[in-house]
Design a protein around this motif. Structure first.
Motif, mmCIF file in Angstrom:
data_model
loop_
_atom_site.group_PDB
_atom_site.id
_atom_site.type_symbol
_atom_site.label_atom_id
_atom_site.label_comp_id
_atom_site.label_asym_id
_atom_site.label_seq_id
_atom_site.Cartn_x
_atom_site.Cartn_y
_atom_site.Cartn_z
ATOM 1 N N VAL A 29 7.302 62.456 11.312
ATOM 2 C CA VAL A 29 8.542 63.177 11.010
ATOM 3 C C VAL A 29 8.818 64.150 12.143
ATOM 4 C CG1 VAL A 29 9.691 64.735 9.384
ATOM 5 C CG2 VAL A 29 8.107 62.984 8.523
ATOM 6 N N MET A 30 10.094 64.218 12.554
ATOM 7 C CA MET A 30 10.490 65.164 13.598
ATOM 8 C C MET A 30 11.527 66.134 13.045
ATOM 9 S SD MET A 30 10.793 62.914 17.107
ATOM 10 C CE MET A 30 12.486 62.480 16.826
ATOM 11 N N LEU A 31 11.287 67.417 13.273
ATOM 12 C CA LEU A 31 12.316 68.434 13.047
ATOM 13 C C LEU A 31 12.812 68.834 14.428
ATOM 14 C CD1 LEU A 31 13.951 70.616 11.560
ATOM 15 C CD2 LEU A 31 11.887 72.045 11.554
ATOM 16 N N VAL A 32 14.051 68.473 14.710
ATOM 17 C CA VAL A 32 14.590 68.662 16.061
ATOM 18 C C VAL A 32 15.483 69.888 16.082
ATOM 19 C CG1 VAL A 32 15.929 67.594 17.917
ATOM 20 C CG2 VAL A 32 14.544 66.154 16.391
ATOM 21 N N GLU A 33 15.059 70.901 16.809
ATOM 22 C CA GLU A 33 15.900 72.081 16.996
ATOM 23 C C GLU A 33 16.327 72.145 18.450
ATOM 24 O OE1 GLU A 33 14.175 75.588 15.170
ATOM 25 O OE2 GLU A 33 15.137 74.913 13.321
ATOM 26 N N GLU A 34 17.217 73.070 18.740
ATOM 27 C CA GLU A 34 17.772 73.113 20.097
ATOM 28 C C GLU A 34 16.704 73.333 21.159
ATOM 29 O OE1 GLU A 34 20.998 75.731 20.820
ATOM 30 O OE2 GLU A 34 22.321 74.656 19.434
ATOM 31 N N ASP A 35 15.745 74.202 20.826
ATOM 32 C CA ASP A 35 14.779 74.585 21.852
ATOM 33 C C ASP A 35 13.496 73.755 21.822
ATOM 34 O OD1 ASP A 35 14.180 75.604 19.372
ATOM 35 O OD2 ASP A 35 13.317 77.472 20.120
ATOM 36 N N VAL A 36 13.192 73.167 20.670
ATOM 37 C CA VAL A 36 11.898 72.509 20.544
ATOM 38 C C VAL A 36 11.935 71.509 19.392
ATOM 39 C CG1 VAL A 36 10.775 74.067 18.866
ATOM 40 C CG2 VAL A 36 9.415 73.092 20.701
ATOM 41 N N THR A 37 11.066 70.507 19.456
ATOM 42 C CA THR A 37 10.908 69.566 18.337
ATOM 43 C C THR A 37 9.530 69.750 17.721
ATOM 44 O OG1 THR A 37 12.422 67.872 19.169
ATOM 45 C CG2 THR A 37 10.647 67.108 17.742
ATOM 46 N N TYR A 38 9.510 69.839 16.409
ATOM 47 C CA TYR A 38 8.247 69.873 15.673
ATOM 48 C C TYR A 38 7.931 68.427 15.290
ATOM 49 C CZ TYR A 38 9.309 74.833 15.375
ATOM 50 O OH TYR A 38 9.610 76.135 15.693
ATOM 51 N N PHE A 39 6.796 67.939 15.738
ATOM 52 C CA PHE A 39 6.458 66.523 15.534
ATOM 53 C C PHE A 39 5.271 66.441 14.577
ATOM 54 C CE2 PHE A 39 5.143 62.256 16.275
ATOM 55 C CZ PHE A 39 6.234 61.573 16.790
ATOM 56 N N PHE A 40 5.545 66.074 13.322
ATOM 57 C CA PHE A 40 4.514 65.975 12.287
ATOM 58 C C PHE A 40 3.938 64.565 12.359
ATOM 59 C CE2 PHE A 40 7.761 69.023 11.129
ATOM 60 C CZ PHE A 40 7.011 70.152 10.822
ATOM 61 N N ALA A 41 2.749 64.463 12.949
ATOM 62 C CA ALA A 41 2.267 63.162 13.430
ATOM 63 C C ALA A 41 1.341 62.441 12.468
ATOM 64 C CB ALA A 41 1.559 63.348 14.774
ATOM 65 N N GLY A 42 1.056 63.020 11.295
ATOM 66 C CA GLY A 42 0.153 62.339 10.371
ATOM 67 C C GLY A 42 -1.144 61.960 11.057
ATOM 68 N N ASP A 43 -1.532 60.692 10.922
ATOM 69 C CA ASP A 43 -2.750 60.196 11.564
ATOM 70 C C ASP A 43 -2.429 59.265 12.728
ATOM 71 O OD1 ASP A 43 -4.160 61.593 9.692
ATOM 72 O OD2 ASP A 43 -5.077 59.864 8.712
ATOM 73 N N ALA A 44 -1.253 59.455 13.343
ATOM 74 C CA ALA A 44 -0.969 58.657 14.548
ATOM 75 C C ALA A 44 -2.108 58.843 15.540
ATOM 76 C CB ALA A 44 0.365 59.074 15.166
ATOM 77 N N SER A 45 -2.636 60.074 15.571
ATOM 78 C CA SER A 45 -3.915 60.322 16.251
ATOM 79 C C SER A 45 -4.625 61.403 15.447
ATOM 80 C CB SER A 45 -3.705 60.788 17.698
ATOM 81 O OG SER A 45 -3.096 62.064 17.716
ATOM 82 N N PHE A 46 -5.931 61.533 15.637
ATOM 83 C CA PHE A 46 -6.643 62.587 14.914
ATOM 84 C C PHE A 46 -6.407 63.952 15.564
ATOM 85 C CE2 PHE A 46 -10.060 59.849 12.694
ATOM 86 C CZ PHE A 46 -9.273 59.783 11.561
#
Ligand code: ZN
Length: 346
Positions: free
Chosen positions: A271-288
């Motif tokens: 999941v990505m929360l995209v804001e103007e200055d930065v993106t918060y990338f909630f990556a689950g277990d895509a990697s540990f």
């Protein structure tokens, strides 16, 4: 909030009270292999050797919910639903030539305790929960995994858990003043036990899962899905970002997206929360952790290691295009990264 004793020998940990001491899950096969049992009515973890036990890194403050406010004025909460440890060979699983599982079974060494993260975003369009963490039933109910013989062996042999009822997502959300009925969306990055254990608490929410994972024969624990579960399947047909050809737009404001990051599980998503200055990338277990993402290593019993590496490459491509705060579920650094707004450095 719970506190844990960090000074006990990792070789043997007794549960002496409801609070203040570490409870460890062994259960089923693991209990017989490592000698776990019940002493004085409480679960006791007993390891066969010093090296076989994970080293508790837990401390009193690490379990408190952490809240940050984004530049767009949203609150993001990090909720830690206890800890998980896996075999070392599991953590860096390559899955080559079918030898990976044997390597895990024969490996007597465990990783350090890793956090089990869930995330809550207070979005103007409704509260979004990303993963629901683990349930303390994995410790209190010795038969919790037995309802699914296909995955029982993996969960009881390859993983250890440490959490208590207060560590579950709902009590922690209550502390934050957020009721589950206020949650509009629950996005499951995937359906492994430590990511969906709190799902039964979100009856009033729209649950978004990957259809591939939902129909997978191993990995998820369908026997522990709530009876009412009628999920929305993610559909990636809403445009693109660098690294991701197709995404799913979740919010009308076009600031929260679900992106495919398969490999750890067939339909793993982030999941990505995209804001103007930065993106918060909630990556689950895509990697540990972030190191694994940067190096392209594989994590967990990756169902498709090559696909997983492609997903990590996509995350790197995105992070090169946009300042990105990378938040894997089991990364000790995720919490600090969120608090300090530390972006991926490539
Ligand atoms: Zn997983």
């Amino acid at each position: 909030m719970n506190t844990y004793n960090t000074s006990q020998s990792p070789t043997r940990v007794k549960d002496r009270s409801r609070r203040g001491f570490l409870k460890l899950f062994t259960g089923g096969v693991a209990a017989s292999v490592f000698g776990g049992g019940v002493v004085g009515g409480a679960l006791t973890y007993w390891s066969g050797s010093q090296n076989a036990a994970p080293h508790p890194l837990v401390n009193a403050t690490s379990l408190l919910p952490l809240t940050v406010t984004t530049s767009g004025g949203m609150h993001i909460h990090h909720i830690q639903t206890g800890y998980v440890a896996v075999k070392r060979a599991h953590r860096s699983y390559e899955g080559r030539d079918g030898t990976g599982i044997a390597a895990i079974i024969t490996d007597r060494g465990w990783t350090q305790w890793m956090p089990i993260s869930a995330w809550v975003i207070e979005h103007p369009e409704g509260v979004i929960v990303i993963d629901t963490g683990e349930t303390s039933r994995v410790i209190s109910d010795i038969d919790y995994f037995n309802c699914d013989p296909g995955t029982n062996f993996v969960y009881t042999s390859f993983l250890r858990f440490a959490l208590q009822p207060d560590d579950e997502i709902l009590p922690q959300m209550q502390q934050l003043g957020i009721k589950s009925a206020e949650v509009r969306w629950v996005v499951q990055t995937h359906l492994h036990s430590d990511h969906m254990g709190g799902l039964p608490g979100f009856k009033d929410s729209e649950i978004i899962v990957s259809e591939l994972d939902y129909s997978a024969s191993t990995g998820p624990l369908p026997c522990r899905y709530p009876e009412w579960l009628s999920p929305t399947f993610s559909r990636f047909d809403d445009g693109s970002f660098p690294g991701f050809e197709h995404v799913m737009q979740l919010t009308r404001a076009a600031d929260v997206f679900i992106v495919p990051t398969p490999g750890h599980s067939p339909g793993h998503q982030s999941v990505m929360l995209v804001e103007e200055d930065v993106t918060y990338f909630f990556a689950g277990d895509a990697s540990f952790d972030e190191c694994q993402m940067l190096s392209g290593g594989t994590a967990g019993i990756a169902s498709q290691p090559a696909v997983m590496r492609q997903s990590l490459s996509a995350i790197r491509t995105y992070a090169q295009s946009t300042p990105t705060i990378h938040l894997p579920s089991h990364d000790h650094e995720s919490r600090d990264r969120l608090q300090n707004r530390s972006t991926v450095q490539i």
